[in-house]
Design a protein around this motif. Structure first.
Motif, PDB file in Angstrom:
ATOM      1  N   LEU A 107      46.014  63.642  29.835  1.00 31.76           N
ATOM      2  CA  LEU A 107      46.489  64.966  29.419  1.00 31.76           C
ATOM      3  C   LEU A 107      47.776  64.860  28.606  1.00 31.76           C
ATOM      4  CD1 LEU A 107      46.255  68.020  29.429  1.00 31.76           C
ATOM      5  CD2 LEU A 107      47.354  68.058  31.680  1.00 31.76           C
ATOM      6  N   TRP A 163      40.429  67.958  26.619  1.00 34.17           N
ATOM      7  CA  TRP A 163      41.505  68.571  27.398  1.00 34.17           C
ATOM      8  C   TRP A 163      41.929  69.907  26.792  1.00 34.17           C
ATOM      9  CZ3 TRP A 163      42.719  66.718  32.007  1.00 34.17           C
ATOM     10  CH2 TRP A 163      42.564  65.357  32.291  1.00 34.17           C
ATOM     11  N   GLY A 183      44.966  72.020  31.759  1.00 34.64           N
ATOM     12  CA  GLY A 183      44.535  70.829  32.489  1.00 34.64           C
ATOM     13  C   GLY A 183      43.051  70.778  32.750  1.00 34.64           C
ATOM     14  N   VAL A 207      38.977  70.558  31.391  1.00 30.68           N
ATOM     15  CA  VAL A 207      38.222  69.880  30.343  1.00 30.68           C
ATOM     16  C   VAL A 207      36.966  70.705  30.070  1.00 30.68           C
ATOM     17  CG1 VAL A 207      36.902  67.818  29.729  1.00 30.68           C
ATOM     18  CG2 VAL A 207      39.114  67.586  30.879  1.00 30.68           C
ATOM     19  N   PRO A 225      45.075  64.520  35.718  1.00 32.22           N
ATOM     20  CA  PRO A 225      45.720  64.453  34.399  1.00 32.22           C
ATOM     21  C   PRO A 225      45.861  63.023  33.869  1.00 32.22           C
ATOM     22  CG  PRO A 225      46.912  65.955  35.844  1.00 32.22           C
ATOM     23  CD  PRO A 225      45.896  65.261  36.698  1.00 32.22           C
ATOM     24  N   THR A 263      40.563  65.814  23.020  1.00 35.39           N
ATOM     25  CA  THR A 263      41.317  67.060  23.238  1.00 35.39           C
ATOM     26  C   THR A 263      40.997  68.056  22.141  1.00 35.39           C
ATOM     27  OG1 THR A 263      43.504  68.018  23.600  1.00 35.39           O
ATOM     28  CG2 THR A 263      43.348  66.290  21.945  1.00 35.39           C
TER      29      THR A 263
END
Length: 407
Positions: free
Chosen positions: A326, A362, A366, A368, A395, A402
């Motif tokens: 993360l 991500w 936090g 997904v 994380p 992301t």
């Protein structure tokens, strides 16, 4: 229906009947509507209302409709009651005579105006003929509240704005009979019911319009699991994810578009509901599809999930591949002049931009998730489009790319 009765007498007869009708319509004695709490609020408003105060009764009727979430389907009907001191009000299905309508203001051609976040929109209000002297007052009816918030009041050629919306609002003045309101940079919180009121000191009158934003509703719960939010925490959580608590109308619209969700969530009006397309045992048991209701709940004590609403973005969402933690995801977005996308960003990009990415990424909270516009094998395993979720991994787990958001 005409009669010579006082305003308090009218409301003491009307309101108990209305609540009884709501209970009967919902058909579930176990789902309380918190009658004493609502009754106390409404009676307080009645006691403060002057005889002939039509605004008081309009707000009472609208509040009952919003708190129960339109149990009659099309809401509370409008009609005329003869009240000591003159005036008229919402009186529900007891009315048999149609409202005679305003003398100066023309009824709007379309009572619902559609817009999107960031746009400039116009709420039409036009005079058929002007009285000798008058003012125009624009206000917004706050959801679930017995009050109207002033936006703008004219005084001859001048106009004064009030509150945060007043700074973005102006009179259109396309011609001498034009009292329309222009709102620039429409925001999520601008959706709702508005009133254009003509004040001439003799017989005030008004027309009501609804501003409706095109958007998407998404269910939301925190990493701690389901049913963690009281009302105020749910409201804050939606705002942190680039949204706001959805209204009943927005949830209903999402249900018609395919939203099926078994966890109950807060709505802006303070009620708790969940949408069901396929009735099943783990989701309220057998019955007809629809919006299941828990009715109004204690806003501080009771805990549920949230249904959030967001609209079109001014920026864009894009995917950065990799096997990132993360913290590495945040760094990757910053290097590209962006930020890790919020849940509302991803839903809006899926809804309005057709974002389709079969890779978990991500998000800022936090979690997904990944958006699917065209369902296909080995890409979520579900037959319908939507935003899929892997929940909230650790994380430090370096396993996902992301989603970034840039203005």
């Amino acid at each position: 229906m005409q009669g010579r009765i006082s305003l308090p007498t009218l409301c003491h007869f009307l309101l108990p009947w209305a609540f009884t009708t709501f209970h009967s319509t919902l058909g579930d004695s176990g789902k309380t509507l918190a009658l004493p709490r609502i009754w106390g609020t409404v009676v307080g408003k009645v006691e403060r209302a002057a005889v002939g105060d039509t605004l008081g009764l309009r707000l009472i009727a609208e509040a009952m409709e919003e708190r129960v979430g339109g149990a009659w389907g099309t809401g509370i009907w409008v009609g005329t009651w003869g009240i000591e001191g003159g005036g008229s009000c919402h009186c529900g299905p007891l009315c048999s005579a149609p409202h005679p309508g305003p003398h100066y203001l023309l009824p709007p051609i379309h009572e619902v105006v559609h817009s999107r976040r960031g746009a400039t929109t116009t709420l039409p209000c036009v005079l058929g003929a002007p009285p000798p002297s008058y003012k125009v007052r624009w206000s917004k009816v706050e959801p679930g509240e017995l009050q109207e918030t002033p936006i703008l009041i004219t005084n001859g050629p001048h106009a004064r704005g009030y509150g945060p919306l007043g700074g973005r609002a102006r009179m259109r003045r396309g011609h001498r009979l034009d009292a329309s309101l222009v709102i620039a940079g429409v925001r999520l919180e601008d959706e709702g019911r508005y009133r254009c009121e003509l004040i001439n000191g003799i017989e005030d009158e008004s027309v009501a319009l609804t501003l409706r934003l095109e958007g998407v509703v998404f269910p939301y719960q925190p990493s701690r699991g389901r049913y963690q939010f009281n009302y105020y925490e749910a409201k804050q959580a939606c705002e942190e994810q680039d949204g706001r608590l959805a209204t009943y109308a927005q949830l209903y619209q999402a249900w018609t578009e395919g939203l099926d969700w078994c966890n109950a969530g807060w709505l802006l009006e303070g009620s708790v509901r969940y949408p069901v397309l396929t009735a099943r045992a783990p989701c309220g048991g057998p019955g007809r599809p629809g919006i299941r209701s828990y009715g109004p709940r204690d806003r501080k004590r009771d805990r549920y999930d949230a249904f959030c609403f967001t609209s079109e973005l001014s920026g864009q969402v894009f995917f950065v591949p990799g096997r990132l933690t993360l913290s590495e995801a945040h760094a990757a977005c910053r290097r590209r002049g962006a930020m890790v996308a919020k849940v509302g960003h991803l839903y809006a990009a899926w809804k309005f931009s057709g974002l389709d990415q079969c890779d978990g990424g991500w998000l800022a909270d936090g979690s997904v998730r990944f958006p699917i516009t065209t369902p296909r094998p080995r890409c979520g395993g579900l037959p319908d489009p939507g935003v899929r979720s892997f929940g909230f991994p650790r994380p430090q787990q370096a396993a996902y790319g992301t989603y970034c958001y840039s203005e």
